[in-house]
Design an enzyme around this catalytic site. Sequence first.
Site, PDB file in Angstrom:
ATOM      1  N   LYS A  45       0.844  -1.205   0.000  1.00 11.84           N
ATOM      2  CA  LYS A  45       0.000   0.000   0.000  1.00 11.84           C
ATOM      3  C   LYS A  45       0.878   1.254   0.000  1.00 11.84           C
ATOM      4  O   LYS A  45       2.081   1.171   0.265  1.00 11.84           O
ATOM      5  CB  LYS A  45      -0.938  -0.016   1.222  1.00 11.84           C
ATOM      6  CG  LYS A  45      -1.885  -1.235   1.245  1.00 11.84           C
ATOM      7  CD  LYS A  45      -3.017  -1.122   0.229  1.00 11.84           C
ATOM      8  CE  LYS A  45      -3.615  -2.446  -0.192  1.00 11.84           C
ATOM      9  NZ  LYS A  45      -4.466  -3.112   0.766  1.00 11.84           N
TER      10      LYS A  45
HETATM   11  C1  LIG Z   1      -5.614  -4.036   0.948  1.00  8.67           C
HETATM   12  C2  LIG Z   1      -7.072  -3.792   0.960  1.00  8.67           C
HETATM   13  C3  LIG Z   1      -7.899  -4.224   2.009  1.00  8.67           C
HETATM   14  C4  LIG Z   1      -7.444  -5.146   3.096  1.00  8.67           C
HETATM   15  O1  LIG Z   1      -6.335  -4.812   3.793  1.00  8.67           O
HETATM   16  P1  LIG Z   1      -5.427  -5.936   4.496  1.00  8.67           P
HETATM   17  O2  LIG Z   1      -4.511  -5.118   5.324  1.00  8.67           O
HETATM   18  O3  LIG Z   1      -4.760  -6.710   3.430  1.00  8.67           O
HETATM   19  O4  LIG Z   1      -6.325  -6.783   5.337  1.00  8.67           O
HETATM   20  C5  LIG Z   1      -9.228  -3.853   1.990  1.00  8.67           C
HETATM   21  N1  LIG Z   1      -9.745  -3.123   0.984  1.00  8.67           N
HETATM   22  C6  LIG Z   1      -9.002  -2.717  -0.053  1.00  8.67           C
HETATM   23  C7  LIG Z   1      -9.634  -1.898  -1.119  1.00  8.67           C
HETATM   24  C8  LIG Z   1      -7.645  -3.055  -0.116  1.00  8.67           C
HETATM   25  O5  LIG Z   1      -6.919  -2.637  -1.165  1.00  8.67           O
END
Ligand SMILES: *Cc1c(COP(=O)(O)O)cnc(C)c1O
Length: 384
Positions: free
Chosen positions: A189
């Site tokens: 991210k």
């Molecule tokens: C990455 C992501 C999540 C979940 O996050 P995690 O930390 O992997 O549990 C939820 N929604 C979106 C749109 C994402 O890109």
Amino acid sequence: MNTTPVSFLDLSAMHAEVADEVAAGFARVLDTCAFVGGPDVAAFEREFAAASGRAHCVGLANGTDAIELALRAMGIGPGDEVVIPANTFIATAEAIARAGARPVLAEIDEKTMLVDTAALEAAITPRTAALVPVHLYGQLAPMEEIQAVARRHGLGVLEDAAQAQLATRHGQGIGTGSTAAATSFYPGKNLGAYGDAGAAVADDDAVAEQIRLLANHGSPSKYVHTTLGFNSRLDTLQAVVLRAKLRRLEGWNELRRAAADRYAGLLADTELVLPVVAEGNLHVWHLYVVRVEVARRQVLIDGLTQAGIGTGIHYPAPVHLHQPFAALGTPGQFPIAERAATEMVSLPMHPGLDAASQDRVAAAVRSSLATGGATGAAGVVSAG
Ligand SMILES: *Cc1c(COP(=O)(O)O)cnc(C)c1O
């Protein structure tokens, strides 16, 4: 011709910038052997709340938990429906199901591939308890419209901001005017930890307190448990990483915006449909998602792969076309989301993506589509 590979994402360049700070922070934590909670977690929560323009941040174990715990803090559970866009990462739907509620899908907007507000409103039933817009790819959903819908129907709004750290809309950050926003610090991210991590931000004291309680065994103080809780705390070592990276995040997002601008120039006269930034949005370009005629997509991906250029598809199928959520819709029910899933390709995007690499991406796009046109399937259409 320069044939150096171009990776889809390069985490090592970001790590190099924070390596010393992270090592010093880790040493500090190792000295005290305080691995859960402590001053680094509290400081990161303050800093991320401030950066997002919210009163509170609760550090959590991951982004999926952040969505689930925020929904639970909003009182959402069995018998409730929660409306989400059909085009999102599976976790949005999972978190709702895990809270005991039922996700309900809404069609997306053709241009932005974010939730379509009219479709969102049309999906509301007497059982609907909340709306969960997703700020997919790094730009905010049309929150003022969505909040107007929520007010009309007396619903809570939780934003899935996993891909939109520091993104704004009309100058306002994630969670503005909503009950809460959930985010993820999964390593890939924009603000990535060195493992799993996440957070929820909110202005409301009681909502933030309830999320914190749920994430810590329902425990307001040691060995006092007032509600059935979970273990979903943010690790101290991750907080150290996140603090160091958060200090650079605005600059890194700025580099992503510069890269997106360069792509727009380089790819303008190709058959690719380029991403659209909605009016009022400051995009943080978690992903740079182009679209190409379905019959041309594999030609494009193969050409880029052969040229050493990383690509992705976000996401190859909308939520209802995944087995666990097949009950949420039939094939053909969300034609815009379904067609987008067959046309999208994510090009390399990260703060270290330099102009020379982007030139190579653009050259490879051109040559793969040119080759594809000459040797590809009969009747293939160009001009996107
Ligand atoms: C990455 C992501 C999540 C979940 O996050 P995690 O930390 O992997 O549990 C939820 N929604 C979106 C749109 C994402 O890109």
